[in-house]
Design a protein around this motif. Structure first.
Motif, short mmCIF file in Angstrom:
data_model
loop_
_atom_site.label_atom_id
_atom_site.label_comp_id
_atom_site.label_asym_id
_atom_site.label_seq_id
_atom_site.Cartn_x
_atom_site.Cartn_y
_atom_site.Cartn_z
N UNK A 217 0.81 -1.06 -0.05
CA UNK A 217 0.05 -0.10 0.11
C UNK A 217 0.82 1.22 0.00
N UNK A 218 1.78 1.38 0.71
CA UNK A 218 2.63 2.56 1.11
C UNK A 218 3.44 2.64 -0.28
N UNK A 219 3.99 1.49 -0.85
CA UNK A 219 4.76 1.73 -2.17
C UNK A 219 3.85 1.96 -3.33
N UNK A 220 2.61 1.62 -3.51
CA UNK A 220 1.92 1.99 -4.39
C UNK A 220 1.52 3.53 -4.47
N UNK A 221 1.03 3.78 -3.19
CA UNK A 221 0.48 5.30 -2.99
C UNK A 221 1.74 6.14 -3.19
N UNK A 222 2.66 5.76 -2.64
CA UNK A 222 3.92 6.82 -2.78
C UNK A 222 4.71 6.75 -3.96
N UNK A 223 4.88 5.64 -4.54
CA UNK A 223 5.72 5.70 -5.79
C UNK A 223 5.22 5.58 -7.16
N UNK A 224 4.25 4.53 -7.11
CA UNK A 224 3.44 3.96 -8.54
C UNK A 224 2.52 5.18 -8.85
N UNK A 225 1.54 5.66 -7.76
CA UNK A 225 0.95 6.65 -8.14
C UNK A 225 1.72 8.18 -8.50
N UNK A 226 2.74 8.33 -7.91
CA UNK A 226 3.69 9.67 -8.43
C UNK A 226 4.39 9.25 -10.03
N UNK A 227 4.51 7.91 -10.38
CA UNK A 227 5.13 7.59 -11.48
C UNK A 227 3.92 7.85 -12.72
N UNK A 228 2.67 7.23 -12.26
CA UNK A 228 1.39 7.48 -12.88
C UNK A 228 1.23 8.89 -13.24
N UNK A 229 1.36 9.83 -12.14
CA UNK A 229 0.99 11.28 -12.34
C UNK A 229 2.06 11.88 -13.42
N UNK A 230 3.30 11.46 -13.10
CA UNK A 230 4.39 12.11 -13.93
C UNK A 230 4.25 11.46 -15.51
N UNK A 231 3.75 10.48 -15.95
CA UNK A 231 3.91 9.77 -17.12
C UNK A 231 2.31 10.15 -17.91
N UNK A 232 1.34 10.30 -17.09
CA UNK A 232 0.00 10.39 -17.97
C UNK A 232 -0.01 11.84 -18.64
N UNK A 233 -0.87 12.09 -19.64
CA UNK A 233 -0.96 13.35 -20.18
C UNK A 233 -1.83 14.00 -19.51
N UNK A 234 -1.49 15.47 -19.51
CA UNK A 234 -2.26 16.43 -18.57
C UNK A 234 -3.77 16.38 -18.68
N UNK A 235 -4.21 15.78 -19.74
CA UNK A 235 -5.84 15.66 -19.95
C UNK A 235 -6.51 14.38 -18.92
N UNK A 236 -5.22 13.65 -18.50
CA UNK A 236 -5.59 12.56 -17.65
C UNK A 236 -5.22 12.50 -16.13
N UNK A 237 -5.18 13.87 -15.79
CA UNK A 237 -4.59 13.97 -14.40
C UNK A 237 -5.08 13.53 -13.43
N UNK A 238 -6.70 13.19 -13.67
CA UNK A 238 -7.48 12.41 -12.64
C UNK A 238 -7.15 11.13 -12.41
N UNK A 239 -6.51 10.55 -13.50
CA UNK A 239 -6.10 9.09 -13.46
C UNK A 239 -5.05 8.61 -12.06
N UNK A 240 -4.39 9.67 -11.82
CA UNK A 240 -3.29 9.51 -10.78
C UNK A 240 -4.12 9.48 -9.21
N UNK A 241 -5.10 10.38 -9.24
CA UNK A 241 -6.02 10.80 -8.29
C UNK A 241 -6.88 9.13 -8.00
N UNK A 242 -7.33 8.72 -9.10
CA UNK A 242 -8.34 7.67 -8.97
C UNK A 242 -7.61 6.36 -8.33
N UNK A 243 -6.33 6.42 -8.87
CA UNK A 243 -5.38 5.24 -8.61
C UNK A 243 -5.29 5.37 -7.20
N UNK A 244 -4.72 6.70 -6.65
CA UNK A 244 -4.54 6.50 -5.03
C UNK A 244 -5.72 6.15 -4.28
N UNK A 245 -6.89 6.73 -4.73
CA UNK A 245 -8.12 6.42 -3.87
C UNK A 245 -8.58 4.93 -4.27
#
Length: 292
Positions: free
Chosen positions: A218-246
């Motif tokens: 849980x800690x690895x996914x919410x701290x590392x994976x979510x950050x990677x998702x937020x950095x990689x996705x297009x700005x139009x899909x910024x919500x995807x990182x939030x959805x992944x964390x939630x």
């Protein structure tokens, strides 16, 4: 939670102050609010039905659910007001307040469950109290850094420094909560070798090993994976990182509340007396054979 640049809805021309990548967030937060409200109501019902089995930890877990629900509704109202007016109308302040208390309560629950408080023993040892007293001030600093990061931007003086402080403190907090779980695993491993109730101790040892793994993931996914998702996705899909964390939050909370709920003879924590007696008899028989 900053005031956003005015934009227009591409379909009806209505003003929309949210960035295009966040327009989905109000719907996401509404769904989460409904889920957690139902979750909280269910937890209150379970605790009421199992009052004889309710421990203090279950009340703390209920407070965590309440704070989480309040945080989500504040996030929903914050995004809704920004979308319609461009300003959060104070909902951002409420969001940060409930985020702070939710963060402190979450780490407290992880530490208390990890130490076996209310499940293995009704008290905290001195080193476990030290961990709590260490994590809580760190959570205060982390939330201060989070507010500064959220209300400013990279162009602001000192923003990168606060971002580094936030990341360092978050990593320290995440590493710190692992120690109590490791202590419980170690003590249970030792008890399983000496205590007569081998089956029960081995069962609890397995439980805390599973809890340890879930917390790490849980800690690895919410701290590392979510950050990677937020950095990689297009700005139009910024919500995807939030959805992944939630989504990760929902799965983690479901695991904790499902497996540590106040029920009689919880199969996740307690073996049937027959299994314990059989295991104890088997252990005594092995000892007699070895002595003989």
């Amino acid at each position: 939670m900053k005031v956003r640049t005015e934009m227009y809805n591409m379909f009806d021309g209505a003003k929309d102050y949210l960035p295009v990548g966040q327009t989905t967030l109000p719907k996401l937060y509404l769904i989460l609010f409904l889920i957690y409200s139902g979750f909280l109501a269910l937890w209150a019902y379970i605790c009421n039905q199992q009052r004889k089995n309710v421990d203090k930890i279950h009340l703390v877990m209920g407070v965590l659910l309440l704070l989480l629900t309040l945080k989500i509704i504040c996030a929903l109202e914050d995004k809704r007001y920004i979308r319609n007016t461009g300003t959060p109308h104070g909902w951002d302040v409420a969001f940060y307040i409930f985020s702070f208390f939710k963060g402190v309560t979450l780490f407290t629950v992880i530490i208390l469950i990890g130490t076996g408080w209310s499940f293995l023993k009704p008290y905290l040892q001195e080193r476990e109290k030290v961990v709590l007293m260490f994590v809580i001030p760190l959570q205060v600093l982390e939330n201060i850094a989070s507010v500064i990061i959220g209300e400013t931007g990279p162009a602001t003086k000192g923003w990168f420094r606060w971002n580094e402080i936030f990341l360092i403190i978050d990593v320290i907090c995440c590493c710190t909560v692992i120690f109590p779980i490791a202590w419980s695993i170690r003590s249970l491993a030792e008890a399983s070798k000496t205590d007569g109730k081998v089956a029960k101790n081995v069962e609890k040892l397995t439980i805390f090993k599973q809890f340890y793994i879930v917390v790490i993931v849980y800690l690895y996914f919410t701290r590392v994976v979510v950050s990677i998702i937020g950095a990689k996705v297009n700005y139009r899909y910024e919500w995807v990182a939030v959805a992944a964390a939630e989504g990760a939050n929902l799965v983690f909370y479901s695991f904790i509340f499902l497996n540590f709920q106040p029920v009689d003879k919880n199969p996740y924590l307690v073996l049937h007396e027959l299994e314990e007696d059989s295991a104890a008899s088997a252990h005594m028989w092995e000892e007699n054979i070895s002595l003989g």
